[in-house]
Structure formats: C-alpha cells, structure tokens
Design an enzyme around this catalytic site. Structure first.
Site, PDB file in Angstrom:
ATOM      1  N   LYS A   1       0.207   3.404  -2.674  1.00  0.00           N
ATOM      2  CA  LYS A   1      -1.019   4.428  -2.859  1.00  0.00           C
ATOM      3  C   LYS A   1      -0.193   6.484  -2.373  1.00  0.00           C
ATOM      4  O   LYS A   1      -0.988   6.577  -2.433  1.00  0.00           O
ATOM      5  CB  LYS A   1      -2.158   4.351  -1.677  1.00  0.00           C
ATOM      6  CG  LYS A   1      -2.431   3.332  -1.582  1.00  0.00           C
ATOM      7  CD  LYS A   1      -4.047   3.090  -0.524  1.00  0.00           C
ATOM      8  CE  LYS A   1      -4.747   1.341  -0.851  1.00  0.00           C
ATOM      9  NZ  LYS A   1      -3.676   0.446  -0.308  1.00  0.00           N
TER      10      LYS A   1
ATOM     11  N   SER B   1      -6.412   3.085   4.733  1.00  0.00           N
ATOM     12  CA  SER B   1      -5.190   2.360   3.717  1.00  0.00           C
ATOM     13  C   SER B   1      -6.085   1.556   2.277  1.00  0.00           C
ATOM     14  O   SER B   1      -6.397   0.251   2.157  1.00  0.00           O
ATOM     15  CB  SER B   1      -4.034   1.266   3.542  1.00  0.00           C
ATOM     16  OG  SER B   1      -3.218   1.114   2.732  1.00  0.00           O
TER      17      SER B   1
ATOM     18  N   SER C   1       0.932  -0.987  -0.132  1.00  0.00           N
ATOM     19  CA  SER C   1       0.010   0.166   0.064  1.00  0.00           C
ATOM     20  C   SER C   1       0.534   1.473  -0.074  1.00  0.00           C
ATOM     21  O   SER C   1       0.312   2.276  -0.417  1.00  0.00           O
ATOM     22  CB  SER C   1      -0.842   0.098   1.461  1.00  0.00           C
ATOM     23  OG  SER C   1      -2.116  -0.996   1.004  1.00  0.00           O
TER      24      SER C   1
END
Length: 445
Positions: free
Chosen positions: A68, A129, A65
């Site tokens: 991101k 997330s 993640s």
C-alpha cells in the site's frame, strides 16, 4: 611504624587490584546487530540514503500490506498533479464493497449509497490498512485496479526498485480476490518486494510526500461511525495494552501480514532531526516485527550519527588549483560548493576519503580550463568514499551520485587581450628555445 604503613599500603593496593579485576569490562555496543530475527531486514539513513544494516536485503518476498505504500505514493502524486484533491468524492464499486464486508480483509463495512472523500479513504488505508478503501482509491485514480497496477509497476521502474513486482493495489494475494483479481494479472499471482525495495519505496514516499507521515502517525480514526486503531503498535500514544510498544519519534510507515508473507513492517522514526527507515520481513509474530524493528532503530540512533564530513569550500592540498588557458590569470582555485554529509559509526573518527573528479568536457587537451570563467562555475564533482567496516553503501547508485557536490571556481577569470596573449606566446617560445639549448649542453657532459 614505617613497616606497618608499608604493609597497609600493600594490602590496600592488593584490594584495589582485586576490585578492578572483578569489575566487568563495559560491553561494546558498536558491533552491528547480529540477532535480527527476520528472514530479511534493512536499516537506512533517510537523509543520505546510506545503508546501516542489511540481512538478505535483496530477497524478494510477498510484502503483504506494505504494498500500500506504492498506492499511497500514486494517490499523493495524483493530488499533487491536480488530477484529484483531498475533497474529491467517489462511490464504492461492487469489488470494493465485497472486500469491505469481510473482516478478514480489514473491512470497515463501506456503504454503496454514499460518496466518500479521498481523505476519508486514504486515512482508512493508512491507519487501518483497509483493503476496500485502497481499491476504491486505485479505481478513482486509474479507472480500474488493472490500470492502476500498470501505474504501480511503471513507478517502480522509475524509482529503480529492485525485485519489485505489483499485481494489485492492496498486498493481498490474487488468489484471495476470486473473480476480482486485476485484469492483466494471473489468478494466483502475488506482489513481491525485497527489503531493499521496500525501504527505497518508503524513502521516496517520505522525501517526495512528507505529508504521508501525517496520516501514518494517526493512532485512532473513525469512518461511518466505525472506529479503528492503527496496526502500527510502535506509534507513541497508542491506547491501552499497545502503549508499551511505543517508540519515541516513530511516525510510520506500514505493517503487513498474510499467510505467505508472514509479519512484515516498514518503520520510520525521527530523533534530533535525523530520520531512519527500517524494514523487517517474515518475522514470527505480530509482536516480533516491532521488537526486531526496535533493535534496528536503537542501533541506528545509538551507534551511528549523521555529520558533516567535509565543509563547504573544501580544497584538497594537491588539487586546489587548475591552469587556465587564455586568461588574465593563468590559474584559478577550485573548491566544493557545499558541505558533504555522511553517516559516521560510533568509534570511527575519520572513516571517509574525498575524491575530486574533473569534468573533462571543460578541459582542453592539456588539462586546462579556458577563459573566460565565472566565479562559481562548475568544473567537476567531489564525492566521499567510506573506508570503515560498518556501512553497506547507498540504497541505490543514483542516491549515491546525488550525494556528490560540485567543484566550482573560486574567482572569475577574464579572457586576456591579444597583446598579453602575444607577449606570453613570445615568452613561451624563447623559454622553449633556451630550455632546449640548456638540455643540449647538458647532454654534452
């Protein structure tokens, strides 16, 4: 009596020597941290871009993640460009809805019969997330996640991210996405970043869009009455059993985990107006990624400092003036136009040298400037060169170049009139003649 006093003195001296001998010497904490238990790691000073520590920092690994951060950057860029706003609303596609219904994908459980604002989706992405809200934002900005991936890779090139490859907006493996993997990518592809590229991405995100920290520092939030807690346990003020992980000044940036990536974390903290960026990749546990980050940040804050290395208006002793052709004055002083700052490791008092580089396009074939000149006119650059042993250069060459300052003239120089130039030419002629005669006579003896 004298013998007794002398004997007592000898005994006291012996006791003192013994006490000094058994007192352990202070342990030096200056050395680089050598026990960072992560496959790859890096620590960067956010002001200068200098690397304070690295361990296999160029190894490309799945970032989970932490991917991101690029999605966040592109959303914030779209807001800055006026393409969307925080209040822009969008609905949830079948793809995003499918992700949101699966707890394994950090799904909150979005509704398809509702419009969500960009700020609601961004908050869930930054704090929880959340993968579904990430996809919804990607689709809003680019029309589809496939097109958004193209934007991600284009931006990675612009930033100069080494070893960076994006195949989706979330950091999941494409194999997790079934039929929804983005067009233009393969079904088994994965995102890749090195620790260096993750730190550089965070560097750009923080410096270009500092408002990102307003969201990454939120400890708890809510969407559709569903409460969620930030996965970044190092934020000060985390609730309950997470509180002991809190780290003073830490306000971002992004955690990550998948089976392939392991536990990852890009962290950033600011203390006393100084910010550091750390990355650890493929640590052994959820706790370990924060424990290793703490080691890095402690080293950076406790054993290094950012300081003024050379002041503004600095002049090198042997390079403080330049000759001027056709000017009322025949030379002009030069100096740096601003102070130069850099990282100084503990125990290194003067670990830098300064180099002046003149702009050859401003000089004639004799190495002279040509009048007229304005005060403050740039004639070259000054840069510092680290001569110590603790630092690892700049995170990119471009950032290293950005650390250079200009060399500028300290006064204006007007062009001399024809009479002055003619008189100088005559003087130079006779000077050359007499110099030649003198050399001729010297050659006779």
């Amino acid at each position: 009596m004298k013998k007794s006093v002398k004997a007592l003195g000898m005994v006291m001296t012996a006791i003192l020597i013994t006490m000094v001998a058994i007192i352990p010497a202070p342990i030096s904490t200056h050395a680089q941290p050598n026990n960072i238990e992560a496959k790859s790691a890096i620590l960067v000073d956010a002001e200068t871009g200098q690397i304070l520590y690295e361990k296999e920092a160029d190894l490309a690994l799945p970032p989970a993640s932490m991917t991101k951060m690029m999605t966040e950057y592109l959303v914030l860029e779209a807001i800055e460009n006026g393409d969307i706003s925080w209040d822009t609303t969008t609905t949830i596609s079948d793809y995003a809805y499918w992700l949101s219904s699966d707890n394994a994908f950090s799904g909150i459980g979005l509704r398809q019969n509702k419009e969500y604002t960009v700020e609601e989706l961004y908050t869930a992405m930054a704090v929880n997330s959340d993968n579904a809200t990430t996809v919804a934002l990607a689709e809003l900005v680019a029309g589809s996640e496939g097109e958004f991936v193209k934007m991600m890779n284009q931006k990675a090139q612009e930033m100069g991210l080494p070893e960076a490859e994006f195949v989706n907006s979330t950091g999941l493996g494409n194999s997790d996405l079934g039929e929804y993997y983005p067009e233009g990518t393969s079904a088994d592809a994965d995102n890749y970043l090195s620790a260096r590229s993750a730190a550089l991405l965070a560097y750009h995100l923080i410096n270009d869009y500092p408002q990102a920290l307003d969201y990454s520092s939120i400890t708890e939030a809510k969407l559709d009455k569903e409460s969620f807690t930030n996965w970044n346990w190092m934020l000060p003020g985390m609730p309950g059993q997470l509180a002991p992980f809190g780290y003073e000044g830490l306000d971002g940036m992004k955690t990550g985990w998948t089976d392939e990536a392991g536990y990852c974390f890009t962290g950033t903290a600011e203390r006393n107006n100084r910010r550091l960026i750390s990355v650890v990749m493929r640590t052994d546990s959820e706790e370990a990624r924060f424990e290793e980050t703490r080691k890095l940040l402690d080293y950076g804050f406790n054993q290094t400092k950012t300081a003024e290395i050379y002041p503004a208006d600095y002049q090198k002793k042997d390079d403080s003036t330049l000759e001027v052709n056709k000017g009322k004055e025949q030379s002009v002083e030069i100096a740096t136009d601003q102070a130069i700052r850099g990282v100084v490791p503990s125990g290194e008092e003067k670990p830098y040298e300064i180099e002046f580089t003149l702009d050859k396009s401003k000089l004639n074939e004799d190495g002279e400037l040509t009048a007229p000149l304005k005060k403050g006119e740039a004639v070259g650059t000054a840069q510092i060169k680290y001569t110590g042993e603790e630092l690892f250069g700049y995170i990119t060459e471009d950032i290293g170049q950005d650390a250079n300052v200009q060399l500028v003239t300290q006064d204006s120089v007007e062009k001399a009139n024809w009479f002055t130039l003619t008189f100088r030419a005559i003087g130079d002629f006779f000077s050359d003649v007499f110099g030649g005669i003198a050399d001729w006579f010297k050659g006779l003896f």
